[in-house]
Design an enzyme around this catalytic site. Structure first.
Site, PDB file in Angstrom:
ATOM      1  CG  ASN A  99     -82.425  18.286 -59.147  1.00 11.08           C
ATOM      2  OD1 ASN A  99     -82.048  19.429 -59.384  1.00 11.08           O
ATOM      3  ND2 ASN A  99     -82.003  17.618 -58.092  1.00 11.08           N
ATOM      4  CG  ASP A 151     -83.920  22.475 -52.378  1.00 12.03           C
ATOM      5  OD1 ASP A 151     -84.770  21.714 -52.860  1.00 12.03           O
ATOM      6  OD2 ASP A 151     -82.698  22.292 -52.492  1.00 12.03           O
ATOM      7  CD  GLU A 179     -83.202  16.187 -52.809  1.00 13.95           C
ATOM      8  OE1 GLU A 179     -83.080  17.396 -52.550  1.00 13.95           O
ATOM      9  OE2 GLU A 179     -82.307  15.511 -53.337  1.00 13.95           O
ATOM     10  NE  ARG A 239     -83.008  20.618 -55.229  1.00 13.33           N
ATOM     11  CZ  ARG A 239     -81.685  20.589 -55.173  1.00 13.33           C
ATOM     12  NH1 ARG A 239     -80.989  20.138 -56.196  1.00 13.33           N
ATOM     13  NH2 ARG A 239     -81.052  21.012 -54.100  1.00 13.33           N
ATOM     14  N   GLY A 283     -75.551  11.496 -51.077  1.00  8.98           N
ATOM     15  CA  GLY A 283     -74.476  10.681 -51.620  1.00  8.98           C
ATOM     16  C   GLY A 283     -73.449  10.188 -50.631  1.00  8.98           C
ATOM     17  CB  ILE A 284     -70.998  11.925 -48.472  1.00 17.16           C
ATOM     18  CG1 ILE A 284     -70.228  12.445 -49.689  1.00 17.16           C
ATOM     19  CG2 ILE A 284     -70.034  11.574 -47.345  1.00 17.16           C
ATOM     20  CD1 ILE A 284     -69.506  13.760 -49.457  1.00 17.16           C
ATOM     21  N   GLY A 285     -73.591  10.692 -47.177  1.00 23.92           N
ATOM     22  CA  GLY A 285     -74.278  10.194 -45.988  1.00 23.92           C
ATOM     23  C   GLY A 285     -74.800   8.783 -46.146  1.00 23.92           C
ATOM     24  CG  HIS A 321     -78.914  16.520 -48.132  1.00 27.76           C
ATOM     25  ND1 HIS A 321     -79.947  15.944 -48.844  1.00 27.76           N
ATOM     26  CD2 HIS A 321     -78.004  16.923 -49.063  1.00 27.76           C
ATOM     27  CE1 HIS A 321     -79.676  16.001 -50.134  1.00 27.76           C
ATOM     28  NE2 HIS A 321     -78.494  16.591 -50.294  1.00 27.76           N
ATOM     29  CG  ASN A 380     -73.715   5.683 -51.286  1.00 28.96           C
ATOM     30  OD1 ASN A 380     -74.261   4.595 -51.359  1.00 28.96           O
ATOM     31  ND2 ASN A 380     -74.206   6.767 -51.871  1.00 28.96           N
TER      32      ASN A 380
END
Length: 396
Positions: free
Chosen positions: A8, A146, A383, A89, A331-333, A206, A335
């Site tokens: 990535n 993507d 991913e 990716r 990341g936010i979803g 996401h 944590n």
């Protein structure tokens, strides 16, 4: 057995993961940061160890050389011949790429041409592809897009109500992004729920520095929040998400900030979102720390962020005519206990509710209350694994 690298590549970074396939065992992972800047950092994790070095890395080709040297230096591989595949990716595949593809010069050129659809991402993706092609020219090299997962959207979802010629001649339409992530968590959700994916209606969220919401019906994407580029949709770390297009010509006429296309792209993509509203940070952790200290701008940034996610979930409940589950990832979803709590509290009317204790400790699984009609799931995205699986598919 073979070893496959999932790549990535960002504009100044290169994230990688080495798999033993088809066992799908992670042998090592790493991140090279600050490419093109002084004091670049290469981090390698393997066998419970973390090795980090600071050095000057001028470009992606040098970054790939360091990655490969590290694999040998730490005895993760004994020879480059052990690496039989690499998957890259790529954010934007446009209408041209409806599936992953084997890399050749024509494919690389097409990825570069499609940079207009993802100006922050595709050029870096192409640089990573070229670097590997130069250093390991004979291995199976695959690009994974993507946008591919979203090619199942119906025309009513992906077309903009502009004159038809702009779609026909300029391919202006919704493409979406984060498709590999949405696809992965949808499959994992079906396993968690114990039902065939083909029987489920899912809303996948996401939510990271970049964020997108997708409506998944019977395993396929039927709508998604990101649009012609990854700028559309919900508010993000530095991106606006959806705004009234008339704002742009207005600001061009009334300020000195919006003079060129480059100015517009920079402000909307790099200076807006959480950063623009809070005037503090694009990182949700910093926003929440500032909120606790009573920072009103940080509070507003958080409130807008939550509001836009709630609105898209509501929109996709209408698109799907209900949902079996809402999935948080990235990341936010994955944590942020706070964001999950705030998002679900505001839309509990349709039958979703989260258990406070499960929310606090839940980094994977069902965080709903037992009586909830719509399940709320937390599923870490992977991913890189999707990319590695696609490389194996092309080897056969």
């Amino acid at each position: 057995m073979s070893k496959t690298i999932a790549i990535n590549a960002g504009s100044s970074s290169l994230k990688w993961q080495l798999y033993l396939m088809p066992e799908e065992k992670v042998l090592a992972k790493g991140l090279i940061e600050r490419i093109g800047l002084k004091d670049s950092i290469s981090t390698v994790k393997f066998d419970g160890r973390t090795e980090k070095q600071v050095l000057d890395i001028t470009d992606h080709t040098q970054a790939v050389k360091i990655l490969l040297d590290d694999l040998m230096r730490f005895n993760i591989i004994a020879s480059f011949d052990e690496i039989t595949g690499v998957g890259h990716r790529v954010v934007a595949g446009g209408e041209y790429f409806k599936d992953s593809a084997l890399v050749d010069e024509e494919v690389i050129q097409k990825v570069e041409e499609l940079s207009l659809l993802a100006p922050l991402h595709n050029p870096a993706n192409a640089a990573g592809i070229r670097a590997f092609k130069e250093l390991l020219p004979d291995i199976t090299s695959v690009v994974v897009f993507d946008t591919s997962f979203h090619t199942t959207m119906p025309e009513k979802a992906y077309r903009y109500p502009l004159p038809t010629k702009y779609y026909k001649e300029n391919k202006v339409r919704k493409y979406g992004a984060h498709g590999t992530s949405h696809e992965y968590v949808a499959h994992e959700a079906a396993k968690l729920l114990g039902k065939p994916l083909e029987e489920l209606k899912l809303i996948t969220c996401h939510i990271g520095n970049g964020a997108s919401i997708t409506a998944v019906d019977k395993g396929v994407s039927v709508d998604t929040s990101m649009g012609f580029t990854p700028l559309g949709g919900v508010m993000m770390g530095t991106r606006t998400g959806d705004i009234d297009p008339a704002i742009i010509p207005y600001l061009m006429q009334h300020t000195d900030d919006f003079k060129t296309p480059e100015d517009i792209s920079r402000i909307l993509n790099r200076e807006s979102g959480l950063l623009g509203v809070s005037e503090k940070s694009s990182d949700m952790r910093d926003i929440h720390e500032a909120m606790r200290a009573g920072d009103a701008k940080a509070q507003l940034a958080n409130d807008i962020f939550v509001d836009r996610i709630q609105k898209y979930i509501g929109q996709y409940l209408a698109v799907l005519n209900g949902a079996d589950a809402i999935i948080f990832t990235a990341g936010i979803g994955e944590n942020s206990v706070t964001i999950r709590k705030l998002v679900i509290e505001g839309i509990s009317w349709f039958g979703c509710d989260i258990d406070p204790e499960k929310n606090v400790y839940g980094q994977y699984g069902n965080i709903s209350t037992p009586e909830a009609k719509v399940r709320v799931l937390v599923i870490p995205t992977d991913e890189e694994l999707v990319i590695a699986r696609d490389v194996e598919r092309f080897k056969k």
